[in-house]
Write an enzyme that holds these catalytic residues in place. Structure first.
Site, PDB file in Angstrom:
ATOM      1  N   HIS A  57      45.101  49.310  38.809  1.00  0.00           N
ATOM      2  CA  HIS A  57      43.931  48.712  38.164  1.00  0.00           C
ATOM      3  C   HIS A  57      43.306  47.664  39.086  1.00  0.00           C
ATOM      4  O   HIS A  57      42.095  47.687  39.353  1.00  0.00           O
ATOM      5  CB  HIS A  57      44.370  48.081  36.844  1.00  0.00           C
ATOM      6  CG  HIS A  57      43.303  47.312  36.129  1.00  0.00           C
ATOM      7  ND1 HIS A  57      42.781  47.725  34.926  1.00  0.00           N
ATOM      8  CD2 HIS A  57      42.668  46.142  36.421  1.00  0.00           C
ATOM      9  CE1 HIS A  57      41.871  46.862  34.517  1.00  0.00           C
ATOM     10  NE2 HIS A  57      41.785  45.880  35.414  1.00  0.00           N
ATOM     11  N   GLU A  58      44.133  46.754  39.576  1.00  0.00           N
ATOM     12  CA  GLU A  58      43.616  45.693  40.450  1.00  0.00           C
ATOM     13  C   GLU A  58      43.195  46.242  41.810  1.00  0.00           C
ATOM     14  O   GLU A  58      42.223  45.765  42.407  1.00  0.00           O
ATOM     15  CB  GLU A  58      44.661  44.588  40.611  1.00  0.00           C
ATOM     16  CG  GLU A  58      45.134  43.961  39.313  1.00  0.00           C
ATOM     17  CD  GLU A  58      44.000  43.381  38.476  1.00  0.00           C
ATOM     18  OE1 GLU A  58      42.936  43.059  39.043  1.00  0.00           O
ATOM     19  OE2 GLU A  58      44.159  43.281  37.248  1.00  0.00           O
ATOM     20  N   HIS A  61      39.663  47.495  41.597  1.00  0.00           N
ATOM     21  CA  HIS A  61      38.698  46.412  41.729  1.00  0.00           C
ATOM     22  C   HIS A  61      38.484  46.064  43.210  1.00  0.00           C
ATOM     23  O   HIS A  61      37.348  45.956  43.680  1.00  0.00           O
ATOM     24  CB  HIS A  61      39.205  45.161  41.005  1.00  0.00           C
ATOM     25  CG  HIS A  61      39.114  45.201  39.520  1.00  0.00           C
ATOM     26  ND1 HIS A  61      37.973  45.549  38.846  1.00  0.00           N
ATOM     27  CD2 HIS A  61      40.039  44.905  38.569  1.00  0.00           C
ATOM     28  CE1 HIS A  61      38.185  45.461  37.536  1.00  0.00           C
ATOM     29  NE2 HIS A  61      39.439  45.081  37.347  1.00  0.00           N
TER      30      HIS A  61
END
Length: 265
Positions: A57-58, A61
């Site tokens: 998820h990170e 980003h």
């Protein structure tokens, strides 16, 4: 000079590889019925897979930010998939796992700090924020593939239930992350399109957005409505709520086995 080697800030961290290894080994243990009571193996499998999804998820980003103009994310370690590179270990790992144990909710964990001044264009800013929860959506699709493809023949019940519970975590994470609440990714998607005065007015509340969402989920009516929506999505993907509930029961192995799940298989 081009050497063909990967920069240190872009190499996959051994810590992440270790998490993947734990996921694989514990998943095999659940599948193979390594123990008569697979609860501990289910706990390791779901927890390790959940932490891996937090890292991805990170990473999403950071990778999107890199291609949008923020070249500093590599030096910060955000492209290594190391969970300890994302803010603080307490926020990145401990709290998300505690949320899972306490309520079976996949709340977001760590965060990456993007130098927004390096990025031009509102669409790019929105896409950077959306990239994380879209990763949870993709993870949910992958986890539920055996269900919506009707490919469960031969899948052991314990592994099926664990996968169903892991899918629930991804769906809850995607929904919660997309909420337009300050401090969450959903607000980051719409923030570039707000006026300067609106952004300034909302800014002081950003540190409390996640806490407010978690507190609201303890309100019985809101909790029921939220999980009704989650289970409706899972049903649309072919995942029965019974399997998800049995996966959660197995995950909380310290509470003892659920005889209903054992009998139903």
């Amino acid at each position: 000079m081009i050497t063909g080697t990967t920069p240190a800030g872009h190499r996959v961290s051994p810590i992440f590889l270790g998490i993947v290894a734990v996921t694989s080994v514990s998943g095999w243990a659940v599948w193979a019925g390594f123990a008569e009571q697979p609860g501990f193996a289910v706990f390791l499998f779901v927890t390790a897979a959940w932490i891996a999804s937090l890292c991805l998820h990170e990473y999403a980003h950071a990778r999107t930010a890199l291609h949008s103009g923020d070249i500093t994310v590599g030096a910060k370690g955000y492209l290594t998939l190391n969970p300890f590179a994302y803010t603080h270990a307490l926020l990145s790992i401990v709290l998300p796992v505690l949320f899972v144990i306490m309520g079976g909710i996949g709340l977001p964990g760590g965060a990456v700090f993007i130098e927004r001044g390096r990025i031009r264009g509102r669409w790019r800013h929105s896409l950077i924020s959306a990239a994380g929860p879209l990763t949870n959506v993709l993870f949910a699709v992958v986890c539920t593939a055996p269900f919506w493809l009707d490919a469960l023949d031969g899948v052991p019940p314990a592994f099926r239930n664990a996968l169903a519970f892991l899918a629930l975590l991804q769906v809850t994470a995607a929904i919660l992350n997309f909420l337009p609440v300050p401090g969450l990714d959903g607000y980051g998607v719409i923030e570039p399109w707000l006026s300067h005065s609106a952004r300034r007015a909302v800014e002081p509340f950003a540190p409390f957005g996640l806490i407010a969402v978690f507190a609201l989920l303890w309100v019985p009516e809101l909790n029921r409505a939220f999980f009704d929506a989650v289970y409706a999505i899972l049903r649309g993907l072919g995942v029965h709520g019974f399997w998800t509930d049995c996966g959660l029961d197995a995950y909380r192995f310290w509470q003892g086995a659920n005889p209903v799940c054992e009998v139903a298989g």
